[in-house]
Write a protein that holds these residues in place. Sequence first.
Motif, PDB file in Angstrom:
ATOM      1  N   ASP A  44     -24.014   9.855   6.175  1.00 15.81           N
ATOM      2  CA  ASP A  44     -24.121  10.953   4.984  1.00 15.81           C
ATOM      3  C   ASP A  44     -25.094  11.889   5.552  1.00 15.81           C
ATOM      4  N   THR A  45     -25.084  12.459   6.810  1.00 15.14           N
ATOM      5  CA  THR A  45     -26.119  13.540   7.224  1.00 15.14           C
ATOM      6  C   THR A  45     -26.026  14.867   6.641  1.00 15.14           C
ATOM      7  N   VAL A  46     -24.705  15.159   6.263  1.00 10.09           N
ATOM      8  CA  VAL A  46     -24.325  16.547   6.092  1.00 10.09           C
ATOM      9  C   VAL A  46     -23.980  16.774   4.619  1.00 10.09           C
ATOM     10  N   THR A  47     -24.040  18.160   4.154  1.00 10.78           N
ATOM     11  CA  THR A  47     -23.786  18.638   2.868  1.00 10.78           C
ATOM     12  C   THR A  47     -22.293  18.060   2.454  1.00 10.78           C
ATOM     13  N   ARG A  48     -22.201  17.714   1.310  1.00  9.51           N
ATOM     14  CA  ARG A  48     -20.887  17.103   0.870  1.00  9.51           C
ATOM     15  C   ARG A  48     -19.996  18.343   0.327  1.00  9.51           C
ATOM     16  N   GLY A  49     -20.389  19.594   0.455  1.00  7.56           N
ATOM     17  CA  GLY A  49     -19.645  20.749   0.023  1.00  7.56           C
ATOM     18  C   GLY A  49     -18.361  21.144   0.716  1.00  7.56           C
ATOM     19  N   GLY A  52     -12.499  18.769   2.571  1.00  2.00           N
ATOM     20  CA  GLY A  52     -11.842  17.756   3.089  1.00  2.00           C
ATOM     21  C   GLY A  52     -12.867  16.575   3.241  1.00  2.00           C
ATOM     22  N   VAL A  53     -14.151  16.670   3.002  1.00  2.00           N
ATOM     23  CA  VAL A  53     -15.048  15.664   3.173  1.00  2.00           C
ATOM     24  C   VAL A  53     -14.839  14.750   2.035  1.00  2.00           C
ATOM     25  N   LEU A  54     -14.715  13.445   2.303  1.00  2.00           N
ATOM     26  CA  LEU A  54     -14.493  12.177   1.239  1.00  2.00           C
ATOM     27  C   LEU A  54     -15.770  12.115   0.514  1.00  2.00           C
ATOM     28  N   PRO A  55     -15.775  11.699  -0.859  1.00  2.00           N
ATOM     29  CA  PRO A  55     -16.990  11.433  -1.404  1.00  2.00           C
ATOM     30  C   PRO A  55     -17.589  10.104  -1.037  1.00  2.00           C
ATOM     31  N   SER A  56     -16.949   9.322  -0.270  1.00  2.00           N
ATOM     32  CA  SER A  56     -17.524   8.135   0.192  1.00  2.00           C
ATOM     33  C   SER A  56     -16.310   7.303   0.963  1.00  2.00           C
ATOM     34  N   ARG A  57     -16.886   6.467   1.707  1.00  2.00           N
ATOM     35  CA  ARG A  57     -16.001   5.438   2.427  1.00  2.00           C
ATOM     36  C   ARG A  57     -15.345   6.086   3.728  1.00  2.00           C
ATOM     37  N   SER A  58     -15.756   7.114   4.242  1.00  2.00           N
ATOM     38  CA  SER A  58     -14.805   7.631   5.514  1.00  2.00           C
ATOM     39  C   SER A  58     -14.721   6.636   6.430  1.00  2.00           C
ATOM     40  N   GLN A  59     -15.689   5.768   6.653  1.00  2.00           N
ATOM     41  CA  GLN A  59     -15.650   4.796   7.728  1.00  2.00           C
ATOM     42  C   GLN A  59     -14.138   3.877   7.596  1.00  2.00           C
TER      43      GLN A  59
END
Length: 99
Positions: A44-49, A52-59
Amino acid sequence: MPSKEQVLRLLSQGRDYEEIAGILGVPAGQAYLIATGIPADGGDTVTRGRPGVLPSRSQRLVNPREINPTGRGDVHRWVRRRAWGDPQMQAAADAGEKR
């Protein structure tokens, strides 16, 4: 190769990455990478804004849970046959019954 716009359009239609992957013929983790520019197995090294970025669990997009084959009936039957055919296992079973 699907475009970022294609993936983001499908996301805006309410589809998830697994569904998008099936539609576009790419792995879910690759669809995530195309849309966000971030590897699904990254931290989670990037900004969440970002779109398409998932709030959690992209793994989970690149490393789905494994199926444990020891829970299968055919595996249990195979182990049982092996144990009954092994003299040391039989001796151990007999010793356990005498306790």
